[in-house]
Write a protein that holds these residues in place. Structure first.
Motif, PDB file in Angstrom:
ATOM      1  N   MET A 188     -33.270  -4.636  77.373  1.00 15.19           N
ATOM      2  CA  MET A 188     -33.865  -4.056  78.567  1.00 15.19           C
ATOM      3  C   MET A 188     -33.214  -2.702  78.849  1.00 15.19           C
ATOM      4  N   LYS A 189     -33.878  -1.869  79.649  1.00 21.26           N
ATOM      5  CA  LYS A 189     -33.251  -0.626  80.066  1.00 21.26           C
ATOM      6  C   LYS A 189     -31.998  -0.940  80.874  1.00 21.26           C
ATOM      7  N   SER A 190     -31.009  -0.038  80.790  1.00 29.78           N
ATOM      8  CA  SER A 190     -29.716  -0.291  81.405  1.00 29.78           C
ATOM      9  C   SER A 190     -29.450   0.569  82.630  1.00 29.78           C
ATOM     10  N   GLY A 191     -30.300   1.535  82.890  1.00 30.47           N
ATOM     11  CA  GLY A 191     -30.079   2.424  84.010  1.00 30.47           C
ATOM     12  C   GLY A 191     -31.070   3.564  83.988  1.00 30.47           C
ATOM     13  N   TYR A 192     -30.834   4.520  84.850  1.00 31.56           N
ATOM     14  CA  TYR A 192     -31.778   5.620  85.064  1.00 31.56           C
ATOM     15  C   TYR A 192     -31.258   6.922  84.459  1.00 31.56           C
ATOM     16  N   GLN A 193     -32.165   7.675  83.886  1.00 32.54           N
ATOM     17  CA  GLN A 193     -31.861   9.018  83.406  1.00 32.54           C
ATOM     18  C   GLN A 193     -32.965   9.961  83.889  1.00 32.54           C
ATOM     19  N   ASP A 194     -32.571  10.996  84.584  1.00 33.27           N
ATOM     20  CA  ASP A 194     -33.509  11.997  85.071  1.00 33.27           C
ATOM     21  C   ASP A 194     -33.812  12.974  83.943  1.00 33.27           C
ATOM     22  N   ALA A 195     -35.067  13.340  83.803  1.00 33.31           N
ATOM     23  CA  ALA A 195     -35.456  14.355  82.819  1.00 33.31           C
ATOM     24  C   ALA A 195     -36.344  15.383  83.509  1.00 33.31           C
ATOM     25  N   GLY A 196     -35.710  16.403  84.100  1.00 32.17           N
ATOM     26  CA  GLY A 196     -36.464  17.493  84.710  1.00 32.17           C
ATOM     27  C   GLY A 196     -37.162  18.284  83.620  1.00 32.17           C
ATOM     28  N   SER A 197     -38.480  18.352  83.666  1.00 30.13           N
ATOM     29  CA  SER A 197     -39.245  18.803  82.499  1.00 30.13           C
ATOM     30  C   SER A 197     -40.315  19.819  82.881  1.00 30.13           C
ATOM     31  N   TRP A 198     -40.552  20.745  81.991  1.00 30.69           N
ATOM     32  CA  TRP A 198     -41.587  21.761  82.198  1.00 30.69           C
ATOM     33  C   TRP A 198     -42.967  21.113  82.216  1.00 30.69           C
ATOM     34  N   THR A 199     -43.713  21.430  83.261  1.00 25.83           N
ATOM     35  CA  THR A 199     -45.021  20.840  83.506  1.00 25.83           C
ATOM     36  C   THR A 199     -45.991  21.960  83.866  1.00 25.83           C
ATOM     37  N   PHE A 200     -47.120  21.999  83.190  1.00 20.49           N
ATOM     38  CA  PHE A 200     -48.114  23.066  83.402  1.00 20.49           C
ATOM     39  C   PHE A 200     -49.460  22.438  83.735  1.00 20.49           C
ATOM     40  N   LEU A 201     -50.185  23.067  84.639  1.00 19.35           N
ATOM     41  CA  LEU A 201     -51.482  22.552  85.059  1.00 19.35           C
ATOM     42  C   LEU A 201     -52.605  23.285  84.340  1.00 19.35           C
ATOM     43  N   THR A 202     -53.690  22.585  84.135  1.00 21.06           N
ATOM     44  CA  THR A 202     -54.795  23.133  83.348  1.00 21.06           C
ATOM     45  C   THR A 202     -55.527  24.252  84.065  1.00 21.06           C
ATOM     46  N   ASN A 203     -55.342  24.386  85.389  1.00 26.51           N
ATOM     47  CA  ASN A 203     -56.040  25.465  86.108  1.00 26.51           C
ATOM     48  C   ASN A 203     -55.237  26.756  86.159  1.00 26.51           C
ATOM     49  N   THR A 204     -54.132  26.837  85.408  1.00 25.40           N
ATOM     50  CA  THR A 204     -53.347  28.061  85.336  1.00 25.40           C
ATOM     51  C   THR A 204     -54.100  29.098  84.498  1.00 25.40           C
ATOM     52  N   PRO A 205     -54.251  30.342  84.980  1.00 17.93           N
ATOM     53  CA  PRO A 205     -54.925  31.377  84.183  1.00 17.93           C
ATOM     54  C   PRO A 205     -54.284  31.513  82.811  1.00 17.93           C
ATOM     55  N   PRO A 206     -55.071  31.660  81.757  1.00 19.12           N
ATOM     56  CA  PRO A 206     -54.541  31.618  80.388  1.00 19.12           C
ATOM     57  C   PRO A 206     -53.404  32.591  80.116  1.00 19.12           C
ATOM     58  N   GLU A 207     -53.514  33.838  80.591  1.00 17.90           N
ATOM     59  CA  GLU A 207     -52.450  34.805  80.315  1.00 17.90           C
ATOM     60  C   GLU A 207     -51.167  34.417  81.044  1.00 17.90           C
ATOM     61  N   GLN A 208     -51.302  33.951  82.289  1.00 19.65           N
ATOM     62  CA  GLN A 208     -50.141  33.509  83.056  1.00 19.65           C
ATOM     63  C   GLN A 208     -49.496  32.293  82.394  1.00 19.65           C
ATOM     64  N   LEU A 209     -50.330  31.393  81.910  1.00 15.66           N
ATOM     65  CA  LEU A 209     -49.833  30.183  81.261  1.00 15.66           C
ATOM     66  C   LEU A 209     -49.013  30.529  80.022  1.00 15.66           C
ATOM     67  N   LYS A 210     -49.519  31.427  79.225  1.00 11.68           N
ATOM     68  CA  LYS A 210     -48.812  31.776  77.989  1.00 11.68           C
ATOM     69  C   LYS A 210     -47.493  32.478  78.279  1.00 11.68           C
ATOM     70  N   ALA A 211     -47.491  33.357  79.288  1.00 11.61           N
ATOM     71  CA  ALA A 211     -46.248  34.048  79.641  1.00 11.61           C
ATOM     72  C   ALA A 211     -45.222  33.051  80.195  1.00 11.61           C
ATOM     73  N   ALA A 212     -45.679  32.107  81.021  1.00  4.56           N
ATOM     74  CA  ALA A 212     -44.773  31.099  81.567  1.00  4.56           C
ATOM     75  C   ALA A 212     -44.264  30.158  80.477  1.00  4.56           C
ATOM     76  N   TRP A 213     -45.110  29.852  79.518  1.00  2.70           N
ATOM     77  CA  TRP A 213     -44.703  29.008  78.388  1.00  2.70           C
ATOM     78  C   TRP A 213     -43.615  29.698  77.568  1.00  2.70           C
ATOM     79  N   LEU A 214     -43.717  31.003  77.424  1.00  2.03           N
ATOM     80  CA  LEU A 214     -42.656  31.742  76.737  1.00  2.03           C
ATOM     81  C   LEU A 214     -41.328  31.612  77.490  1.00  2.03           C
ATOM     82  N   TYR A 215     -41.385  31.739  78.815  1.00  2.00           N
ATOM     83  CA  TYR A 215     -40.161  31.610  79.612  1.00  2.00           C
ATOM     84  C   TYR A 215     -39.579  30.196  79.480  1.00  2.00           C
TER      85      TYR A 215
END
Length: 559
Positions: A379-406
Motif C-alpha cells: 500500500m502507499k506509505s504516505g504523501y508526496q506533493d508534486a507541483g507540476s506544470w499545467t496548461f489549458l487548451t484555451n491558451t493562445p498558441p503562441e503564448q502556450l509555446k513561449a510558456a512551455w519553453l519557460y
C-alpha cells in the motif's frame, strides 16, 4: 565555463562585463549533471528556438514555497535574458492557484499561460477535457518547441501526473514528501534509551507502527517532561477550523492508517480517500456503496489524530493552522512528528536555530513514516506533493509555446540541479544521485537517502479516483473539525464525510464528464466488508505491540 559565458555574453544585455556573466552562470547554472558542451548545446537550443517569440510576455502562477520564489526572482529574469521572452511569474497561496486555474476553465477567459499546480488535480484534469495532454502536444503542435534533451524518463514523478488513459497531463517542477521527523540527538541519549526500555519493554528508536509512535509520544510528554530545562512534547500537529486541516487529513493520513487497497501510486479499486472506482468511474466513498471513507480503518485514523493532538501536542496546537504549526518543531521542544513536510528542510537547517548543532548539522532526522494498524505491505506509505506544470487548451498558441519553453527551462538539466540545491524539492533522478547531492546529504537529515531509496515510489499524491479535487478537498476540514472540537465522535464525522463525498459524486454523475462517477446502489456495509480488500472489518486489537528500529536499521530497511 569560458565557452558558456563567451556565447551567452551577447544575450545578457544588462551585464556590463564578462565577469558579471561568468558569476551569473556560476551562481545559477552550476552545478549541473551535464558536461559543459551539453549545457552549452541545451542553452543554445533555448535561445535559438525562442527567436519567433522574442518580445512576448507570458504570465504564470505558482504557490508560495522557496523553490518558486527562486524561479520567480532569479530564474525567470535569467530566462528572459537568454530568450527575449518576458516572464511574469506570480507567487500566491496554494488555494489561490487552484481558484485561478478553475476560473480560467469555468469562464473560458485567458487568465494565465501556465500554472504550477499540484498533481492532486490529475483526476479532474484527465476527465475535464480542458487541460492540455502534454504527451500529445510534445509530438504534435509543440514538437518544435519541445526540448530534445528533456529526458522524461529522468523525472521521478511522472506516474503521479499520468492519467488512466496513459497520457501525461502535467510535468513535475518540484516535489516534497511528508515523512517522520524526530530529534535524533534525544533518541540517542543513553539515559532516555534506558528509561524508555524500562517503561515500555523495547528500544527507543524509529517507530515502525502507530503503537510505537504513541508510546514514544507518551514517553516524552509525560515521563521525560523536560529536556535542558524546557518542556517537551512527544507529538506536533494542528487542528484549527481552516482549509489546511483538510490537507493534513486528505494528504494520505488515511493511507498511512491503511484505509485503502493495495497498489501504487494509489490503491485500486479503493484509494486512500476511501473512494472506489470501477474501470475509471468512481462509484462511491461510503461503505454502503463499496467505499471505505466511513470504514473502521478511517474512523481509527481520525480517532488517533484527535487523541494524539489533544494528549501529546502543545496545548496551543489545536488552534493552529498549517502555516502557524510548521515552524514549531524547529523551536526545540518537539521530540517527533509523524507527518513532517520535507519542504521545510531549508528552514530547519538554518544556522543558529534550536535544531542545528554548532557545526551547522541537523540534530534531527527524517525516516520512513510508521504505519497504522490496517496498513499492509504494497500500500502507499504516505504523501508526496508534486507541483507540476499545467496548461489549458484555451491558451493562445503562441503564448502556450513561449510558456512551455519557460517551463522546460526551469526543469531542464541545465537548471534543475542548482534549483534543487536551493529549494530541496528534487524532480530528476540524475540530480538526486549527483555528486553535489552526495556532498550535501549529511546536512539534510535523511532527505537525500529518502529520494535515493525505493520508498520514494510509495509516497504519492492524491490519485485519479478523485474526480474533483478542488471542490471535494474542502469537505475534509468542514466535516472532520467537529470531531476535533469534541462536538461529535470520529465515527460520526467520517460518516458525515462519506455521505458528503457521495453527494458530490452524485452531482458529477450528471455532468457528462469523461469517466464520470456512476454511483453504486446503496447496500449493506457488511456485504462489502465480507469481500477481500477495502472496506476492511474492524480489527480486534488496533493497538498492537510497538515496534522500533535504530535509525541505521530504519534507513537500511528503507533501501
Amino acid at each position: 565555463m569560458k565557452r558558456l559565458w563567451a556565447w551567452l555574453l551577447p544575450l545578457c544585455l544588462s551585464s556590463p562585463s564578462q565577469a558579471d556573466v561568468a558569476q551569473l552562470l556560476q551562481d545559477h547554472l552550476q552545478p549541473t549533471t551535464l558536461t559543459a558542451d551539453e549545457q552549452l548545446a541545451e542553452l543554445r537550443w533555448f535561445s535559438q528556438t525562442a527567436q519567433p517569440y522574442r518580445g512576448l510576455t507570458v504570465r504564470v502562477v505558482s504557490e508560495r514555497i522557496a523553490t518558486h520564489w527562486y524561479e520567480s526572482q532569479v530564474l525567470a529574469p535569467l530566462f528572459t535574458r537568454l530568450t527575449g521572452i518576458r516572464v511574469i511569474h506570480e507567487i500566491t497561496g496554494e488555494d489561490d492557484v487552484v481558484n485561478k486555474l478553475n476560473a480560467q476553465q469555468d469562464t473560458g477567459l485567458h487568465l494565465y499561460d501556465g500554472y504550477i499546480s499540484d498533481s492532486d488535480l490529475i483526476g479532474a484534469h484527465f476527465r475535464g477535457g480542458q487541460v492540455l495532454a502534454l504527451s500529445d502536444f510534445m509530438v504534435g503542435d509543440g514538437a518544435g518547441v519541445t526540448l530534445p534533451t528533456l529526458a522524461l524518463d529522468d523525472f521521478i514523478g511522472l506516474p503521479f501526473t499520468t492519467g488512466p488513459d496513459g497520457k501525461l497531463y502535467q510535468l513535475p517542477d518540484q516535489q516534497f514528501a511528508n515523512l517522520y521527523w524526530f530529534r535524533h540527538d534525544w533518541f540517542t541519549r543513553p539515559e532516555l534509551q534506558k528509561a524508555f526500555r524500562q517503561q515500555y519493554g523495547y528500544d527507543l528508536g524509529v517507530p515502525q507502527n502507530w503503537s510505537a509512535y504513541e508510546d514514544i509520544a507518551e514517553f516524552f510528554t509525560y515521563h521525560v517532561k523536560k529536556i535542558d530545562g524546557l518542556p517537551v512534547y512527544g507529538h506536533m500537529d494542528y487542528g484549527a477550523h481552516d482549509p489546511s486541516l483538510g490537507w493534513r487529513l486528505s494528504d494520505a493520513w488515511l493511507g498511512m492508517a491503511g484505509v485503502g487497497d493495495l497498489g501504487l501510486p494509489n490503491g485500486l479499486p479503493v484509494d486512500d480517500w476511501g473512494i472506489r472506482v470501477e474501470g475509471c468511474h468512481p462509484v462511491g466513498a461510503s461503505m454502503a456503496r463499496g467505499g471505505a471513507l466511513d470504514s473502521p480503518a478511517a474512523v481509527y485514523a481520525l480517532e488517533r489524530y484527535v487523541f494524539w493532538l489533544k494528549r501529546f501536542a502543545p496545548p496551543e496546537a489545536i488552534q493552529l493552522t498549517f502555516t502557524q504549526a510548521g515552524p514549531v518543531p524547529s523551536q526545540g521542544q518537539i521530540a517527533q512528528q509523524i507527518f513532517w513536510y520535507t519542504a521545510f528542510t531549508a528552514d530547519y537547517t538554518r544556522p543558529g536555530i534550536e535544531v542545528v548543532d554548532d557545526d551547522g548539522l541537523p540534530l534531527w532526522r527524517v525516516a520512513p513514516s510508521p504505519h497504522g494498524a490496517y496498513w499492509q505491505p504494497g500500500m502507499k506509505s504516505g504523501y508526496q506533493d508534486a507541483g507540476s506544470w499545467t496548461f489549458l487548451t484555451n491558451t493562445p498558441p503562441e503564448q502556450l509555446k513561449a510558456a512551455w519553453l519557460y517551463a522546460q527551462f526551469l526543469v531542464s538539466r541545465s537548471v534543475s540541479l542548482n534549483k534543487t540545491l536551493h529549494g530541496l524539492t528534487p524532480i530528476r533522478r540524475s540530480d538526486i544521485f549527483s555528486q553535489a547531492m552526495t556532498e550535501r546529504a549529511a546536512s539534510l537529515g535523511g532527505l537525500v537517502e529518502f529520494y535515493r531509496s525505493q520508498a520514494v515510489h510509495a509516497w504519492t499524491p492524491t490519485g485519479t479516483n478523485v474526480p474533483d479535487y478542488a471542490e471535494m478537498a474542502s469537505l475534509w476540514w468542514k466535516e472532520a473539525h467537529p470531531a476535533i472540537a469534541g462536538r461529535i465522535t470520529a465515527g460520526q464525522a467520517m460518516r458525515n464525510l462519506a455521505q458528503a463525498m457521495d453527494a458530490h459524486l452524485a452531482g458529477l454523475e450528471k455532468t457528462g464528464l469523461h469517466c464520470a462517477p456512476k454511483l453504486n446502489p446503496v447496500t449493506s456495509a457488511a456485504q462489502w466488508q465480507a469481500r477481500p480488500g477495502a472496506p476492511k472489518p474492524a480489527l480486534a486489537h488496533e493497538k498492537s505491540q510497538g515496534v522500533t528500529l535504530s535509525y541505521e536499521e530504519a534507513m537500511r530497511a528503507w533501501q
